[in-house]
Design a protein around this motif. Structure first.
Motif: not given
Length: 574
Positions: A36-59
């Motif tokens: 649930t987002l509050k009115p205004g700007f909200n920042e979502l932080v998704l932490k600790n993604l896999p170390s073998c993640l391919i950076h350019d593929s993220l969307r």
């Protein structure tokens, strides 16, 4: 517009999987989160993604009444104070262990030195007994030697032996304690250094920051899509053949391996044949010059030959690659029956095939392979016997079937079961829907082949241009010991091919149909009929029907004509 700001933190390994597409060398991960987002700007932080993640593929994609302004990927240092305190306590404990064992080691070394000196002193005393007596005799002092003297000497040496053995055993025990103590110190030092390295190293964490804007409080669903290395899948098969009922059951599996750093729990899986790592660029074609040949010494350098053995005109070291062995054609079958147990949905595209597994699966993070079912296909194979008696006097049974399902069989390992008994492992090639494939079932012990010694004799003819004729007669006996049904068996045998106009080869028996290149190029394969024919390699393929509990004798006879004064030789090429 409202200006209220809020921040939501999520651990990536706690997000649910929407879909995982596994490729041959990576996987596409699709996770989602509802918040649930509050009115205004909200920042979502998704932490600790896999170390073998391919950076350019993220969307990032989403659904709901909000706007995605931007998202950033960051490698951030993580300082864990609690973990650092644990490392410091462990380091202090290990230092104390090393200190205590160092004191113990010094004490053991001192005891060992004392024992060493005692043994040395006792050995010196024993060594001086004999010379002492000799010196006494030289000084003309008389010593009365009697039983008492020898008894005292025996007692002395008994005491010496007991004491020397005791001291030696004690010294050996001390050596063992010294070795154990040194090992304890070494292990403690290694463990201490490991904790020091862990304490001094800062862990990198892969985090994603997403900025969203909402006009009012709203519920959204956000998808995070990315590729990871260290994941793959390969096809495998269990092929079960029922000879009595002429049935084939093919179980099609996908073996998945992943060590991405996180467990795939209750994940909807898709197995894809797409290969994003393969470059799709059309190769460039340069300018090809032609020039007069300049005679020069040939230097062997196989790196200047292409992988397919094609001649490179700029280099003189050309040796053609060996040709691939020809693939033999199968036979036809009755394909009226089709029974497919669907365990996946198949999607075809221009460049790949996708198998969507209908049941969710859990694939833990490990190097072990986990098997999921793509489909089970029931086929009506044609059982075919073949023999090459000049190489092996056995009859080989082959199940030839057409893939009447909508599944594309990809190349992979297959386990073969004949009448519910495991017989062998084989390799299944790519098989498209509607395409024929063969599966070797091994040797049929109910069919016996007798390859008799060849009869060879020599003739001469001609008055002016004398010719020599070599005649070869080969007898082959095929016996069907089965009592239930006749068999159709194809016997293959060499018929030499002339590569010189002076050599003539004539097949006398049987009468064989010559090879027809047009028929060979036809993709339609039919059930082999009785009779003899020559294939593209000029080899004889003789198909005969042998009734139950009976035998049939085949006679092959051919002649080779050549000039009388010339010798011939045979060379088999593959």
């Amino acid at each position: 517009m409202p200006s209220q700001n809020s921040r939501l933190n999520f651990q990536a390994d706690e997000l649910k999987f929407r879909q995982i597409i596994v490729l041959n060398d990576r996987a596409q991960i699709n996770k989602f989160v509802t918040c649930t987002l509050k009115p205004g700007f909200n920042e979502l932080v998704l932490k600790n993604l896999p170390s073998c993640l391919i950076h350019d593929s993220l969307r990032v994609e989403g659904k709901g009444n909000a706007k995605i302004h931007d998202f950033n990927f960051k490698n951030e240092l993580v300082l864990d104070e609690e973990s650092e305190l644990e490392h410091m306590e462990k380091i202090a404990e290990l230092k104390n262990v090393m200190k205590q064992n160092a004191s113990k080691l010094n004490e053991l070394e001192d005891r060992k030195g004392i024992l060493k000196r005692r043994l040395k002193s006792m050995n010196l005393i024993v060594a001086q007994i004999g010379p002492g007596i000799m010196k006494t005799q030289e000084r003309e002092q008389t010593i009365e030697v009697n039983e008492v003297t020898f008894s005292n000497i025996d007692k002395f040496f008994d005491a010496y032996n007991q004491k020397a053995v005791a001291l030696t055993d004690e010294r050996r025990a001390i050596d063992i304690d010294i070795a154990k103590t040194k090992l304890t110190i070494q292990e403690a030092r290694i463990e201490k250094n490991g904790h020091i390295n862990c304490k001094n190293s800062n862990r990198l964490e892969k985090n994603v920051y997403i900025t969203l804007e909402a006009d009012a409080e709203t519920l959204i669903e956000l998808d995070l899509i990315y590729y990871v290395h260290s994941a793959s899948w390969t096809p495998s098969y269990d092929i079960r053949v029922d000879i009595k009922n002429s049935k084939m059951n093919l179980s099609y599996f996908g073996k998945i391996s992943q060590h991405t750093g996180e467990d795939w729990v209750d994940a909807p899986l898709v197995l894809s044949t797409a290969k994003p790592s393969v470059k799709g660029k059309i190769p460039d074609l340069g300018l090809l010059d032609v020039r007069l040949f300049e005679k020069r010494r040939c230097v062997q350098n196989i790196s200047h030959r292409t992988a397919s053995g094609v001649f490179d005109p700029f280099w003189t070291d050309y040796r053609p690659c060996a040709a691939a062995p020809p693939q033999e054609l199968g036979v036809g079958e009755d394909s009226r029956s089709l029974d497919v147990v669907v365990a996946s949905e198949v999607t075809q595209s221009a460049l790949s095939t996708e198998f969507k597994i209908l049941r969710e699966a859990t694939i833990p993070n490990s190097t072990d392979e986990h098997k999921v079912t793509i489909g089970i296909v029931n086929l009506n194979p044609q059982l075919v016997h073949q023999t090459v008696p000049s190489k092996n006097s056995s009859a080989f049974l082959t199940a030839s079937a057409i893939n009447t399902s909508d599944l594309a069989f990809l190349a992979g390992q297959a386990s073969i079961y004949l009448d519910n008994a495991f017989i062998a492992k084989t390799y299944l090639k790519d098989v498209s829907p509607g395409e024929r494939f063969d599966c070797s079932l091994g040797v049929d012990t109910g069919i016996r082949i007798e390859y008799k010694p060849a009869k060879k004799y020599h003739q001469q003819a001609g008055f002016i241009n004398k010719q020599s004729t070599n005649v070869t007669e080969q007898t082959i006996v095929i016996k069907n010991t089965r009592a239930n049904a006749p068999i159709l068996i194809t016997m293959k045998h060499h018929i030499p091919r002339s590569v010189d106009e002076k050599i003539k080869v004539n097949l006398i028996t049987p009468t064989a149909t010559p090879f027809n290149a047009g028929e060979e190029s036809n993709n339609e394969v039919v059930l082999p009929s009785e009779g003899a024919k020559l294939n593209s390699l000029n080899n004889l393929e003789w198909t005969v029907k042998v009734a139950q509990n009976s035998s049939q004798t085949l006679l092959i006879k051919y002649t080779i004509d050549h000039p009388k004064d010339e010798k011939i030789e045979f060379q088999e090429k593959f």
